[in-house]
Motif scaffolding. Structure first.
Motif, PDB file in Angstrom:
ATOM      1  N   VAL A  23      49.794  15.499  33.176  1.00  0.00           N
ATOM      2  CA  VAL A  23      49.332  16.719  33.857  1.00  0.00           C
ATOM      3  C   VAL A  23      50.339  17.160  34.904  1.00  0.00           C
ATOM      4  N   MET A  24      50.834  16.211  35.668  1.00  0.00           N
ATOM      5  CA  MET A  24      51.727  16.533  36.770  1.00  0.00           C
ATOM      6  C   MET A  24      53.068  17.056  36.274  1.00  0.00           C
ATOM      7  N   ARG A  25      53.564  16.465  35.204  1.00  0.00           N
ATOM      8  CA  ARG A  25      54.904  16.811  34.721  1.00  0.00           C
ATOM      9  C   ARG A  25      54.902  18.097  33.889  1.00  0.00           C
ATOM     10  N   SER A  26      53.720  18.503  33.409  1.00  0.00           N
ATOM     11  CA  SER A  26      53.642  19.739  32.632  1.00  0.00           C
ATOM     12  C   SER A  26      52.884  20.815  33.397  1.00  0.00           C
ATOM     13  N   ASN A  27      51.560  20.674  33.495  1.00  0.00           N
ATOM     14  CA  ASN A  27      50.741  21.734  34.080  1.00  0.00           C
ATOM     15  C   ASN A  27      51.129  22.088  35.515  1.00  0.00           C
ATOM     16  N   GLN A  28      51.314  21.078  36.351  1.00  0.00           N
ATOM     17  CA  GLN A  28      51.597  21.376  37.755  1.00  0.00           C
ATOM     18  C   GLN A  28      52.947  22.063  37.924  1.00  0.00           C
ATOM     19  N   ILE A  29      53.952  21.618  37.198  1.00  0.00           N
ATOM     20  CA  ILE A  29      55.267  22.254  37.303  1.00  0.00           C
ATOM     21  C   ILE A  29      55.233  23.647  36.676  1.00  0.00           C
ATOM     22  N   TYR A  30      54.546  23.774  35.553  1.00  0.00           N
ATOM     23  CA  TYR A  30      54.369  25.078  34.909  1.00  0.00           C
ATOM     24  C   TYR A  30      53.725  26.082  35.875  1.00  0.00           C
ATOM     25  N   ASN A  31      52.656  25.667  36.539  1.00  0.00           N
ATOM     26  CA  ASN A  31      51.959  26.560  37.470  1.00  0.00           C
ATOM     27  C   ASN A  31      52.839  26.940  38.662  1.00  0.00           C
ATOM     28  N   ASN A  32      53.635  25.990  39.146  1.00  0.00           N
ATOM     29  CA  ASN A  32      54.531  26.278  40.265  1.00  0.00           C
ATOM     30  C   ASN A  32      55.632  27.258  39.870  1.00  0.00           C
ATOM     31  N   ILE A  33      56.166  27.106  38.670  1.00  0.00           N
ATOM     32  CA  ILE A  33      57.193  28.039  38.199  1.00  0.00           C
ATOM     33  C   ILE A  33      56.627  29.452  38.105  1.00  0.00           C
ATOM     34  N   LYS A  34      55.413  29.571  37.582  1.00  0.00           N
ATOM     35  CA  LYS A  34      54.783  30.888  37.452  1.00  0.00           C
ATOM     36  C   LYS A  34      54.600  31.555  38.819  1.00  0.00           C
ATOM     37  N   LYS A  35      54.286  30.759  39.839  1.00  0.00           N
ATOM     38  CA  LYS A  35      54.064  31.318  41.176  1.00  0.00           C
ATOM     39  C   LYS A  35      55.369  31.691  41.872  1.00  0.00           C
ATOM     40  N   ARG A  36      56.425  30.902  41.655  1.00  0.00           N
ATOM     41  CA  ARG A  36      57.603  30.982  42.509  1.00  0.00           C
ATOM     42  C   ARG A  36      58.761  31.787  41.929  1.00  0.00           C
ATOM     43  N   PHE A  37      58.843  31.882  40.599  1.00  0.00           N
ATOM     44  CA  PHE A  37      60.031  32.473  39.999  1.00  0.00           C
ATOM     45  C   PHE A  37      59.657  33.694  39.162  1.00  0.00           C
ATOM     46  N   LYS A  38      59.894  34.874  39.721  1.00  0.00           N
ATOM     47  CA  LYS A  38      59.504  36.111  39.054  1.00  0.00           C
ATOM     48  C   LYS A  38      60.410  36.452  37.878  1.00  0.00           C
TER      49      LYS A  38
END
Length: 246
Positions: A23-38
């Motif tokens: 979960v941490m290596r996929s979902n959490q990083i995926y969600n952070n990328i969506k928030k931070r990198f337009k």
């Protein structure tokens, strides 16, 4: 715009309390990328057949990944990024040989856990990036947990099939009041405190010692706690040699 795909199930969609490094290596990083990198269009999916001209990250647990899947993805002009986190050959109790499996023929970029692993793959002449493990970001939802006022030993995580993730745990339990907590949600519900003393004891030169990430160390830091820990290859990248419990 860059199209970036995580080859993974959306584990949190099915269970918002799902935990563990997958979960941490996929979902959490995926969600952070969506928030931070337009400038990145980020997706998480197992539907790889129609992905073209993009980058695809293969992460733990790789979800029935086969050589044919890698071949198809590569034929569609995609860049393949392969995260080796917890890649495991159960028969050998070791890291599988990516050349023998044929994976390296299609992989463009490797993600590894530590400098020791990066040196292992130098000869492949591929870009290699070290991405150490983070603690579960859901800890930040509880910024002021109570303080443990006495010495309390705790092991948080999976012991593994042979209990190699923390040696001597049964012997220590006989002599000390040790909490053994199997996952993050159990920790939050039952044991969420700071000022613990965590345990992570692994056999020198073992698979766990050489290749597992430093999530136990990260979790201890995230809960303002000490940890008694062996000099794992991921750990020595971050802990100074004069740390008293190394």
């Amino acid at each position: 715009m860059i199209n970036l795909y995580f080859y993974s199930k959306n584990l949190l969609n099915k269970n918002e309390n799902a935990s563990g490094s997958a979960v941490m290596r996929s979902n959490q990083i995926y969600n952070n990328i969506k928030k931070r990198f337009k400038f990145i269009n980020c997706y998480i999916t197992l539907d790889y057949l129609n992905i073209k001209d993009s980058a695809i990250i293969f992460v733990k647990d790789n979800f029935d990944l086969t050589l044919d899947i890698l071949k198809t993805v590569k034929q569609n002009n995609n860049t393949i990024i392969f995260d080796i986190l917890d890649l495991y050959d159960a028969e050998k109790n070791d890291l599988p040989d990516l050349i023998e499996t044929g994976y390296m023929e299609y992989i463009d970029i490797l993600i590894v856990n530590n400098y020791f692993m990066r040196k292992k793959y130098y000869r492949l002449n591929k870009p290699i990036y070290i991405i150490p493990h983070h603690y579960d970001e859901r800890l930040s939802k509880y910024p002021n947990p109570p303080k443990c006022e006495k010495l309390q030993l705790i092991f948080n995580g999976e012991l593994g099939a042979y209990k190699n993730n923390c040696l001597y745990i049964e012997q220590l339990k006989d002599k000390h009041n040790i909490i053994v907590c199997s996952n993050f949600i159990e920790f939050i519900q039952k044991y969420n405190k700071k000022n613990y003393c965590y345990l992570s004891i692994r056999k020198e030169k073992s698979y766990e010692y050489n290749y597992r990430p430093l999530i136990k160390l990260a979790h201890a830091a995230g809960t303002d706690s000490n940890i008694i820990i062996t000099k794992d290859k991921s750990v020595i990248d971050f802990i100074d040699s004069d740390y008293p419990y190394l």
